[in-house]
Enzyme design. Structure first.
Site, PDB file in Angstrom:
ATOM      1  N   ASP A  94      -0.685  -7.092  -5.539  1.00  0.00           N
ATOM      2  CA  ASP A  94      -1.748  -7.419  -5.230  1.00  0.00           C
ATOM      3  C   ASP A  94      -1.277  -8.459  -3.909  1.00  0.00           C
ATOM      4  O   ASP A  94      -1.122  -9.162  -3.920  1.00  0.00           O
ATOM      5  CB  ASP A  94      -2.725  -7.982  -6.379  1.00  0.00           C
ATOM      6  N   LYS A 137     -12.013  -4.310  10.978  1.00  0.00           N
ATOM      7  CA  LYS A 137     -10.895  -3.753  12.090  1.00  0.00           C
ATOM      8  C   LYS A 137     -11.070  -4.575  12.880  1.00  0.00           C
ATOM      9  O   LYS A 137     -10.236  -5.144  13.698  1.00  0.00           O
ATOM     10  CB  LYS A 137     -11.065  -2.879  11.928  1.00  0.00           C
ATOM     11  N   GLY A 148       1.055  -0.852  -0.018  1.00  0.00           N
ATOM     12  CA  GLY A 148       0.291  -0.050  -0.234  1.00  0.00           C
ATOM     13  C   GLY A 148       0.708   1.379   0.100  1.00  0.00           C
ATOM     14  O   GLY A 148       0.689   2.220   0.610  1.00  0.00           O
ATOM     15  N   TYR A 186     -16.439  -1.937   7.337  1.00  0.00           N
ATOM     16  CA  TYR A 186     -15.263  -1.266   7.225  1.00  0.00           C
ATOM     17  C   TYR A 186     -14.810  -1.366   9.155  1.00  0.00           C
ATOM     18  O   TYR A 186     -13.651  -2.231   9.641  1.00  0.00           O
ATOM     19  CB  TYR A 186     -14.721  -0.049   7.329  1.00  0.00           C
TER      20      TYR A 186
HETATM   21  C1  AKB Z   1     -11.796   6.183   7.965  1.00  0.00           C
HETATM   22  O1  AKB Z   1     -12.527   7.392   7.916  1.00  0.00           O
HETATM   23  O2  AKB Z   1     -12.656   5.543   7.477  1.00  0.00           O
HETATM   24  C2  AKB Z   1     -10.713   6.369   7.858  1.00  0.00           C
HETATM   25  C3  AKB Z   1     -10.905   5.853   9.634  1.00  0.00           C
HETATM   26  C4  AKB Z   1     -11.052   6.625  10.449  1.00  0.00           C
HETATM   27  O3  AKB Z   1      -9.944   4.955   9.836  1.00  0.00           O
HETATM   28  N1  AKB Z   1      -9.960   7.518   7.978  1.00  0.00           N
END
Ligand code: AKB
Length: 317
Positions: free
Chosen positions: A52, A147, A8, A143
């Site tokens: 990748d 995480k 990345g 997300y």
């Molecule tokens: C997002 O806004 O998705 C990122 C984060 C806070 O992990 N910048």
């Protein structure tokens, strides 16, 4: 000297981290990769290869061929973009991490891994002021779920296989070199560009939305400090809370107006408002301070001066 791999390298964090890592380890020892071309200084300043991380065979060949000892895995689909393609985002965020953890388990030469987590691991039921390291975690975004699951996997691989994986829960990151893509905290970068380009900005979060933010030099310093800390000092193997300045769009607007008095802002919150409303206002990073000495040096005033100056230079050149 260790050989370092950065996955990345073309991204917001990668493009700045690589520069610092090259200063420490030497350009020949920092192997940069991405699925897209990075900025010219990254491409030309040392080894770069299109790679990748989802391709586990290519990944392991690369790691063995280049005798990699440390991996920074920075590739991810951020919060806003992940909501548009939830299953794809889940797959990319999880499979890429699992590929890295498996390689680290199998290849003895790989000694350390860095993987970023985020304040997105928290949710609306988490205490929002001075959010503790250990607390309720019920994220409402794909997300955030990825995480949080990733943190649990990191902890698992450390305890079960001894994989030395280290992680930070980044707040929103503000920088001028490479713009972020698809995050909820991206407004705090866009606002500087638009103030200079147009003198006006339409903000996708409401004016009073408080979020913790960190200026990139502080984030890079914390990342390298964590990776260089004595293994025995680290008490957190999921991901360390990392604080920052708690700021609103209105505060950023007012600070920019001190330099560009005519700068105007219009608020037009979109789907990212609900995401922001589920995240902490501020984060308690006492454990990181005690374990390996993290500290922040930039406040809104100092950061604004640098952001405006550097973006102006960039747009002029
Ligand atoms: C997002 O806004 O998705 C990122 C984060 C806070 O992990 N910048």
């Amino acid at each position: 000297m260790d050989n370092i791999m950065v996955i990345g390298a073309a991204g917001q964090i990668g493009s700045e981290l690589v520069v610092e890592l090259r200063k420490i380890y030497g350009s020949d020892h920092v192997f940069t990769t991405d699925i897209k071309q990075p900025p010219p200084d990254i491409m030309e300043g040392g080894p770069f290869q299109i790679l990748d991380v989802m391709d586990d065979k290519q990944l392991i060949h690369f790691i063995i061929r280049n005798k990699i000892n440390q991996i920074y895995h920075l590739a991810a689909v951020l919060s806003g973009n992940a909501e548009k393609l939830p299953t794809q985002a889940w797959k990319i965020n999880m499979d890429s991490l699992m590929n890295i953890l498996e390689v680290a388990k199998m290849v003895d030469e790989v000694k350390k891994i860095f993987w970023p987590s985020s304040i997105a691991v928290f949710g609306p039921t988490t205490p929002r002021i001075n959010t503790p390291q250990l607390t309720i975690q019920e994220p409402i975004t794909v997300y955030g779920i990825s995480k949080l699951a990733g943190e649990r996997w990191c902890d698992y691989y450390f305890n079960k296989y001894g994989v030395d994986v280290r992680s930070l829960r980044y707040p929103g990151l503000i920088s001028y070199k490479t713009e972020p893509g698809g995050g909820t905290t991206d407004y705090a970068v866009e606002i500087f560009y638009e103030a200079i380009r147009q003198g006006k900005y339409e903000c996708f979060l409401g004016e009073g939305t408080t979020l913790p933010m960190l200026f990139m030099p502080d984030a890079i310093k914390a990342t390298i400090q964590l990776m260089e800390a004595e293994r025995s000092r680290l008490t957190i193997r999921s991901s360390y809370n990392l604080g920052g300045m708690s700021i609103t769009p209105d505060q950023v607007h007012q600070e920019i107006r001190k330099h560009i008095p005519g700068f105007t802002i219009r608020y037009n919150p979109d789907f990212r408002q609900a995401i922001a409303d589920s995240w902490p206002h501020s984060v308690d990073d006492t454990i990181a301070r005690v374990d390996w000495g993290v500290e922040q040096t930039y406040d809104l005033k100092k950061m604004t001066e640098i952001m405006l100056k550097e973006i102006q230079n960039k747009l002029n050149s």
